[in-house]
Scaffold this motif. Structure first.
Motif, PDB file in Angstrom:
ATOM      1  N   VAL A  81     -23.535  54.659  22.559  1.00  0.00           N
ATOM      2  CA  VAL A  81     -24.381  53.678  23.242  1.00  0.00           C
ATOM      3  C   VAL A  81     -23.854  52.149  23.369  1.00  0.00           C
ATOM      4  CG1 VAL A  81     -26.816  52.603  23.223  1.00  0.00           C
ATOM      5  CG2 VAL A  81     -26.461  55.106  22.580  1.00  0.00           C
ATOM      6  N   VAL A  82     -23.931  51.891  24.614  1.00  0.00           N
ATOM      7  CA  VAL A  82     -23.297  50.255  24.753  1.00  0.00           C
ATOM      8  C   VAL A  82     -24.501  49.419  25.004  1.00  0.00           C
ATOM      9  CG1 VAL A  82     -21.904  48.694  25.873  1.00  0.00           C
ATOM     10  CG2 VAL A  82     -21.055  51.135  25.509  1.00  0.00           C
ATOM     11  N   ILE A  83     -24.803  48.402  24.227  1.00  0.00           N
ATOM     12  CA  ILE A  83     -25.662  47.174  24.460  1.00  0.00           C
ATOM     13  C   ILE A  83     -25.090  45.858  24.935  1.00  0.00           C
ATOM     14  CG2 ILE A  83     -27.533  46.046  23.446  1.00  0.00           C
ATOM     15  CD1 ILE A  83     -27.565  48.147  21.191  1.00  0.00           C
ATOM     16  N   ASP A  84     -25.425  45.291  26.062  1.00  0.00           N
ATOM     17  CA  ASP A  84     -24.898  44.066  26.544  1.00  0.00           C
ATOM     18  C   ASP A  84     -25.908  43.104  26.430  1.00  0.00           C
ATOM     19  OD1 ASP A  84     -22.166  44.776  26.883  1.00  0.00           O
ATOM     20  OD2 ASP A  84     -22.501  45.593  28.742  1.00  0.00           O
ATOM     21  N   HIS A  85     -25.903  42.161  25.681  1.00  0.00           N
ATOM     22  CA  HIS A  85     -27.107  41.174  25.693  1.00  0.00           C
ATOM     23  C   HIS A  85     -26.850  39.878  26.070  1.00  0.00           C
ATOM     24  CE1 HIS A  85     -30.121  38.980  22.641  1.00  0.00           C
ATOM     25  NE2 HIS A  85     -30.325  38.498  23.814  1.00  0.00           N
ATOM     26  N   LEU A  86     -27.038  39.608  27.302  1.00  0.00           N
ATOM     27  CA  LEU A  86     -26.707  38.444  28.195  1.00  0.00           C
ATOM     28  C   LEU A  86     -27.809  37.235  27.908  1.00  0.00           C
ATOM     29  CD1 LEU A  86     -25.776  40.726  30.665  1.00  0.00           C
ATOM     30  CD2 LEU A  86     -24.229  38.664  30.562  1.00  0.00           C
ATOM     31  N   ASP A  87     -27.632  36.017  27.582  1.00  0.00           N
ATOM     32  CA  ASP A  87     -28.277  34.859  27.168  1.00  0.00           C
ATOM     33  C   ASP A  87     -28.099  33.584  28.101  1.00  0.00           C
ATOM     34  OD1 ASP A  87     -30.435  33.048  26.169  1.00  0.00           O
ATOM     35  OD2 ASP A  87     -30.334  33.922  24.361  1.00  0.00           O
ATOM     36  N   ARG A  88     -28.642  32.980  28.908  1.00  0.00           N
ATOM     37  CA  ARG A  88     -28.559  31.970  29.471  1.00  0.00           C
ATOM     38  C   ARG A  88     -29.205  30.781  28.926  1.00  0.00           C
ATOM     39  NH1 ARG A  88     -26.088  32.970  34.759  1.00  0.00           N
ATOM     40  NH2 ARG A  88     -27.047  31.017  35.455  1.00  0.00           N
ATOM     41  N   THR A  89     -29.831  30.848  28.082  1.00  0.00           N
ATOM     42  CA  THR A  89     -30.459  29.815  27.409  1.00  0.00           C
ATOM     43  C   THR A  89     -29.783  29.328  26.163  1.00  0.00           C
ATOM     44  OG1 THR A  89     -31.856  31.023  25.891  1.00  0.00           O
ATOM     45  CG2 THR A  89     -32.838  30.714  27.886  1.00  0.00           C
ATOM     46  N   THR A  90     -28.570  29.795  25.718  1.00  0.00           N
ATOM     47  CA  THR A  90     -27.646  29.271  24.598  1.00  0.00           C
ATOM     48  C   THR A  90     -26.445  28.757  24.982  1.00  0.00           C
ATOM     49  OG1 THR A  90     -26.950  31.600  24.203  1.00  0.00           O
ATOM     50  CG2 THR A  90     -28.782  31.192  23.262  1.00  0.00           C
ATOM     51  N   GLY A  91     -25.944  28.073  24.426  1.00  0.00           N
ATOM     52  CA  GLY A  91     -24.592  27.524  24.590  1.00  0.00           C
ATOM     53  C   GLY A  91     -23.546  27.857  23.491  1.00  0.00           C
ATOM     54  N   ILE A  92     -22.465  27.278  23.496  1.00  0.00           N
ATOM     55  CA  ILE A  92     -21.279  27.518  22.351  1.00  0.00           C
ATOM     56  C   ILE A  92     -21.697  26.991  20.958  1.00  0.00           C
ATOM     57  CG2 ILE A  92     -20.181  25.003  22.838  1.00  0.00           C
ATOM     58  CD1 ILE A  92     -18.622  28.462  22.182  1.00  0.00           C
ATOM     59  N   ARG A  93     -22.704  26.109  20.973  1.00  0.00           N
ATOM     60  CA  ARG A  93     -23.046  25.716  19.618  1.00  0.00           C
ATOM     61  C   ARG A  93     -23.947  26.901  18.947  1.00  0.00           C
ATOM     62  NH1 ARG A  93     -26.651  23.900  23.754  1.00  0.00           N
ATOM     63  NH2 ARG A  93     -28.683  24.022  23.332  1.00  0.00           N
ATOM     64  N   HIS A  94     -24.718  27.820  19.893  1.00  0.00           N
ATOM     65  CA  HIS A  94     -25.171  29.006  18.777  1.00  0.00           C
ATOM     66  C   HIS A  94     -24.413  30.186  18.734  1.00  0.00           C
ATOM     67  CE1 HIS A  94     -28.697  26.697  21.056  1.00  0.00           C
ATOM     68  NE2 HIS A  94     -29.006  26.815  20.035  1.00  0.00           N
TER      69      HIS A  94
END
Length: 271
Positions: A96-109
């Motif tokens: 099973v593959v899970i891709d979690h994309l988040d546009r609210t975080t940056g490199i600091r997270h």
């Protein structure tokens, strides 16, 4: 990207494969680099379409990459250089593959805190699947070694993750091995050898080795339920324009298909 605006956008859960291996791995790379999006967070969970060896940029620096590609292809595995880091992983429909994309975080997270939080959540899901003594931590001689791998009973790796961060967001990708076929086991061993990586074969395992009868579909459903409840995601789908764009790709060349090269050469449509 405007973080304030992105926080107001929906958070979505999508399921199901988007196509053959190159398409499956291009889709999250396209979504990660899209200049605009209609979602702030998107988790895509799927059972892979077919046998895949997913290399990383680090693997390309090995003098054995040509041999590794040849070995994988001869065994019937698609060869792709994925966008996230780490090292090579092989899988098929027993994963099973899970891709979690988040546009609210940056490199600091990005970094260890993200890996630790995801590993803890994933361990909770695995322990709920049956008699699975899931633990966080690297085991000796594992493929794609990492501090936040997930193993069973401290002996065999069953889950690995990798991350990629860009100016438009982050991608945290996870592979859960459910039923490891003889073909996957053989390719992991042979490709690791070609790349010059040490590997203890007994460190390769799937969840079904400890919870017999467990299927990829059941594991995918368990993770989907966890992400839906834990992050408050609404059921949705991979943006149709992105899926169609990725479906049109045609891998070329003697080497493995390079996801980032393709996405740079083929700008993503608006999502």
């Amino acid at each position: 990207m405007s973080p304030a605006n992105d926080l107001d956008l929906p958070r979505l859960l999508a399921t199901g494969s988007t196509g053959p291996a190159p398409t499956e791995l291009v889709v999250p790379a396209l979504l990660l680099r899209a200049p605009t999006a209609t979602w702030s967070e998107l988790v895509h969970i799927y059972v892979p379409h077919g046998p895949t060896v997913a290399f990383s940029g680090r693997d390309l620096r090995s003098p054995g990459i040509a041999k590794a590609t040849e070995v994988a292809r001869a065994a019937g595995f698609a060869t792709v250089v994925r966008s996230p880091g780490g090292r090579m992983v092989a899988y098929d429909a027993g994963a099973v593959v899970i891709d979690h994309l988040d546009r609210t975080t940056g490199i600091r997270h990005a970094g260890s805190a993200t890996f630790a939080a995801n590993a803890e959540s994933h361990v909770r899901v695995l322990r709920g699947l049956g008699d699975v003594d899931a633990r966080v931590g690297e085991v000796d001689g594992e493929y794609c070694p990492g501090e936040y791998s997930i193993n069973v009973a401290g002996t065999a790796k069953v889950v690995g993750s990798a991350q990629r961060v860009t100016a438009t967001g982050s991608l945290f990708s996870t592979v859960v091995q459910v039923a490891v076929s003889d073909e996957v086991r053989a390719v992991l061993t042979a490709v690791s050898q070609a790349l010059g990586y040490g590997l203890r074969e007994s460190s390769i395992a799937g969840l079904a080795d400890y919870a017999p009868g467990l299927s990829s579909a059941e594991v995918a459903a368990a993770f989907a339920a966890d992400y839906r409840d834990r992050l408050g995601l609404a059921d949705g789908q991979v943006p149709a324009a992105v899926a169609a764009h990725a479906a049109g790709l045609v891998p070329e060349g003697a080497g493995p298909f390079h996801v980032d090269d393709w996405t740079r050469a083929h700008p993503v449509p608006s999502t």
